[in-house]
Scaffold this active site. Sequence first.
Site, PDB file in Angstrom:
ATOM      1  N   HIS A 156       0.832  -1.218   0.000  1.00 57.57           N
ATOM      2  CA  HIS A 156       0.000   0.000   0.000  1.00 57.57           C
ATOM      3  C   HIS A 156       0.867   1.270   0.000  1.00 57.57           C
ATOM      4  O   HIS A 156       0.442   2.313   0.482  1.00 57.57           O
ATOM      5  CB  HIS A 156      -0.948   0.043   1.204  1.00 57.57           C
ATOM      6  CG  HIS A 156      -1.679  -1.234   1.440  1.00 57.57           C
ATOM      7  ND1 HIS A 156      -2.922  -1.487   0.926  1.00 57.57           N
ATOM      8  CD2 HIS A 156      -1.317  -2.349   2.133  1.00 57.57           C
ATOM      9  CE1 HIS A 156      -3.311  -2.702   1.290  1.00 57.57           C
ATOM     10  NE2 HIS A 156      -2.352  -3.252   2.012  1.00 57.57           N
ATOM     11  N   SER A 277      14.288  20.944 -16.302  1.00 55.82           N
ATOM     12  CA  SER A 277      13.087  21.737 -16.503  1.00 55.82           C
ATOM     13  C   SER A 277      13.501  23.042 -17.160  1.00 55.82           C
ATOM     14  O   SER A 277      14.581  23.569 -16.902  1.00 55.82           O
ATOM     15  CB  SER A 277      12.441  22.016 -15.148  1.00 55.82           C
ATOM     16  OG  SER A 277      11.651  23.183 -15.221  1.00 55.82           O
ATOM     17  N   LYS A 283      15.809  21.093 -11.220  1.00 52.60           N
ATOM     18  CA  LYS A 283      15.141  19.820 -11.468  1.00 52.60           C
ATOM     19  C   LYS A 283      15.982  18.794 -12.215  1.00 52.60           C
ATOM     20  O   LYS A 283      16.743  19.120 -13.117  1.00 52.60           O
ATOM     21  CB  LYS A 283      13.862  20.067 -12.266  1.00 52.60           C
ATOM     22  CG  LYS A 283      12.833  20.872 -11.504  1.00 52.60           C
ATOM     23  CD  LYS A 283      11.940  20.004 -10.682  1.00 52.60           C
ATOM     24  CE  LYS A 283      10.793  19.549 -11.556  1.00 52.60           C
ATOM     25  NZ  LYS A 283       9.943  18.621 -10.868  1.00 52.60           N
ATOM     26  N   GLU A 290       9.212   7.829 -16.884  1.00 53.05           N
ATOM     27  CA  GLU A 290       7.806   8.242 -17.013  1.00 53.05           C
ATOM     28  C   GLU A 290       7.263   7.867 -18.388  1.00 53.05           C
ATOM     29  O   GLU A 290       6.113   7.441 -18.520  1.00 53.05           O
ATOM     30  CB  GLU A 290       7.684   9.756 -16.796  1.00 53.05           C
ATOM     31  CG  GLU A 290       7.960  10.173 -15.362  1.00 53.05           C
ATOM     32  CD  GLU A 290       8.021  11.686 -15.227  1.00 53.05           C
ATOM     33  OE1 GLU A 290       7.121  12.251 -14.603  1.00 53.05           O
ATOM     34  OE2 GLU A 290       8.963  12.295 -15.749  1.00 53.05           O
TER      35      GLU A 290
END
Length: 458
Positions: A156, A277, A283, A290
């Site tokens: 979880h 970024s 970043k 992804e």
Amino acid sequence: MTKLWGSRFEGKTDSLADKFSFSITYDYRLAKYDVIGSIAHARMLGKCKIISQTDAKKIVYGLKKLEKQIDKGTFKFNQNAEDVHTDVQSALKKLIGKAADKLHTARSRNDLILLDMKLYCLVELTAIINAIAQLQKSILKFAEKNKGVIIPAYTHLQKAQVVLLAHHMLAYVEMLERDKTRLSDTFERTDAMPLGSCALSGTSLPIDRDYVARELGFIAATRNSIDTVSDRDFIVEGLSNLAVLGMHFSRIAEDFIVWATKEFNFIDIDWSLCTGSSIMPHKKNPDVLELIRGETAGLYSNLNEMLVLLKGLPLTYNRDMQLDKPPLFQSVEKAKDMIALLTKLFANLKVNKAVLHQRINDESLFSVDIMEYLIKKGLSYREAHDIIGTMVKKCTDKGIKIADLTKEQLKSHCPKFELDVKKLLNPEMSVRIKQSSGSTNPASVQKQIAKWKKLLHA
Ligand code: ARG
């Protein structure tokens, strides 16, 4: 416009209809297989005296020339050809003249397209299986390099118990092994030579299908011409295998996306697989992971597209089937990229051992071990579970550690407690005391690593 038909057509076909129906823009990928299959077919026609040996030789000579051009990338695909078969056929005619007209004897594009697609699938399935094996090796190397590292494992997405990082990595290796066996199963069912089924009923010409099957390395020829030209199961299966593979990749990607956050900070993904970024200079984004997660959507929808495409089609061939190619090619190409990228990722993945060391310094991770300590002393699972539950809650509420409890305090929770229970508040101990097969026990994980190494390097 180049077509293999049209003599009985009155007037020209509509140019938009042509544009709409031509497949050369994507089936050009099959050119090599079209040529290899045609070489075997021409040899068979010669051997069976359906065409003269001179013509057969001429055809084979021309096709070999085309094969070389295709391999070198110098073959010029004609965008005005209806499909790859038409293109190869016209290129052959330009090369060797009239003899080329005999190549299409005792075959139809209905069985030819299956031959091309099956050869493509057999080659690509093999390539994907081999690439997955490379990825498994890369994962294994990473696991071995970080043999002693212990991590918190999650259910979880809540901290649950400690495990060896290598154990977690071997879970990936197992998943990928199943993917390989699924692909091999599909390989076996794909491995049947379709040519000679012709349009759908076979041919009255004395062909030798077994000869063609042998020449091309198929295990046998297909058994039923109607089934042969109707069948696209092997493509559905291939796409289904790749969808499951993508599902696995998306889960691996997600693990690492989470682990690479500043909040977790378990790992560092190599800069070469991240992006920055345009506005936030600090970043380092895990875009490749992804996108692996994202491209899995395409692998699913390609499977779905194929299933919907085939649903309710009457036997035998229908032109709808031409549209099996874009989803198949896309899934194969994407899957190969994903495998290659993940292989690179594991090769350059860094583990933040100091951070992990901190994160496993958490007594809650050992509650099952303490519960089993009481079970070993004769308590029922239910009693032990209640006792540990109450003890953990009390300690958390009071802000004290189990490690700091006195013998009396421990005994107030359960008289069976001795001070030696505190030995269990230790991650190394936690993995070491696991003894069931398949557990995170270091000796057993080491054995698994050795087994996989042997298997993958065999
Ligand atoms: N381009 C076609 C396909 O991929 C080849 C078979 C064409 N057959 C036909 N009868 N039009 O399905």
